[in-house]
Scaffold this active site. Structure first.
Site, PDB file in Angstrom:
ATOM      1  N   MET A   1     -57.136-135.993 -66.724  1.00  0.00           N
ATOM      2  CA  MET A   1     -58.511-135.907 -67.160  1.00  0.00           C
ATOM      3  C   MET A   1     -58.871-137.174 -67.915  1.00  0.00           C
ATOM      4  O   MET A   1     -58.474-137.351 -69.058  1.00  0.00           O
ATOM      5  CB  MET A   1     -58.682-134.663 -68.050  1.00  0.00           C
ATOM      6  CG  MET A   1     -59.985-134.638 -68.769  1.00  0.00           C
ATOM      7  SD  MET A   1     -60.396-133.151 -69.687  1.00  0.00           S
ATOM      8  CE  MET A   1     -58.940-132.740 -70.578  1.00  0.00           C
ATOM      9  N   PRO A   2     -59.625-138.079 -67.299  1.00  0.00           N
ATOM     10  CA  PRO A   2     -60.044-139.296 -67.998  1.00  0.00           C
ATOM     11  C   PRO A   2     -61.015-138.968 -69.128  1.00  0.00           C
ATOM     12  O   PRO A   2     -61.900-138.129 -68.981  1.00  0.00           O
ATOM     13  CB  PRO A   2     -60.750-140.106 -66.921  1.00  0.00           C
ATOM     14  CG  PRO A   2     -60.355-139.501 -65.625  1.00  0.00           C
ATOM     15  CD  PRO A   2     -60.036-138.079 -65.902  1.00  0.00           C
ATOM     16  N   LEU A   3     -60.829-139.650 -70.248  1.00  0.00           N
ATOM     17  CA  LEU A   3     -61.739-139.534 -71.385  1.00  0.00           C
ATOM     18  C   LEU A   3     -62.262-140.922 -71.699  1.00  0.00           C
ATOM     19  O   LEU A   3     -61.490-141.833 -72.004  1.00  0.00           O
ATOM     20  CB  LEU A   3     -61.017-138.960 -72.599  1.00  0.00           C
ATOM     21  CG  LEU A   3     -61.794-138.992 -73.919  1.00  0.00           C
ATOM     22  CD1 LEU A   3     -63.050-138.148 -73.833  1.00  0.00           C
ATOM     23  CD2 LEU A   3     -60.907-138.524 -75.060  1.00  0.00           C
ATOM     24  N   ALA A  34     -61.052-140.305 -59.847  1.00  0.00           N
ATOM     25  CA  ALA A  34     -60.960-139.070 -60.634  1.00  0.00           C
ATOM     26  C   ALA A  34     -61.972-138.061 -60.113  1.00  0.00           C
ATOM     27  O   ALA A  34     -63.048-138.423 -59.646  1.00  0.00           O
ATOM     28  CB  ALA A  34     -61.228-139.355 -62.107  1.00  0.00           C
ATOM     29  N   ARG A  40     -64.493-136.834 -68.717  1.00  0.00           N
ATOM     30  CA  ARG A  40     -65.162-136.556 -69.992  1.00  0.00           C
ATOM     31  C   ARG A  40     -65.698-137.861 -70.562  1.00  0.00           C
ATOM     32  O   ARG A  40     -65.007-138.879 -70.546  1.00  0.00           O
ATOM     33  CB  ARG A  40     -64.196-135.942 -71.009  1.00  0.00           C
ATOM     34  CG  ARG A  40     -63.486-134.682 -70.536  1.00  0.00           C
ATOM     35  CD  ARG A  40     -64.466-133.531 -70.343  1.00  0.00           C
ATOM     36  NE  ARG A  40     -63.793-132.307 -69.969  1.00  0.00           N
ATOM     37  CZ  ARG A  40     -63.674-131.846 -68.731  1.00  0.00           C
ATOM     38  NH1 ARG A  40     -64.153-132.546 -67.726  1.00  0.00           N
ATOM     39  NH2 ARG A  40     -63.075-130.699 -68.485  1.00  0.00           N
TER      40      ARG A  40
END
Length: 67
Positions: A1-3, A34, A40
């Site tokens: 999950m990229p932030l 992604a 996010r």
């Protein structure tokens, strides 16, 4: 999950902030593949009096016309 976290000085409209969030989401989706629903983005706004560049606040720079 990229932030993706971005800090920027206050002064933009809700529409501009939404556009930035969408553009960053699009960029992460395209650049690293992604899944969109896993990306996010957190935008943190800072008061111009608390943002310093070259020892001067952004509020001072804006007031002087240099920013």
């Amino acid at each position: 999950m990229p932030l993706i976290q971005v800090t920027l000085a206050k002064g933009r409209t809700p529409e501009q902030l939404r556009a930035l969030g969408q553009a960053l989401t699009d960029a992460a989706e395209q650049a690293i593949g992604a899944k969109r629903e896993s990306i996010r983005v957190v935008l943190t706004e800072c008061e111009p009096e608390l943002w310093f560049a070259g020892g001067e606040t952004l509020a001072e720079l804006r007031a002087s016309g240099r920013r």
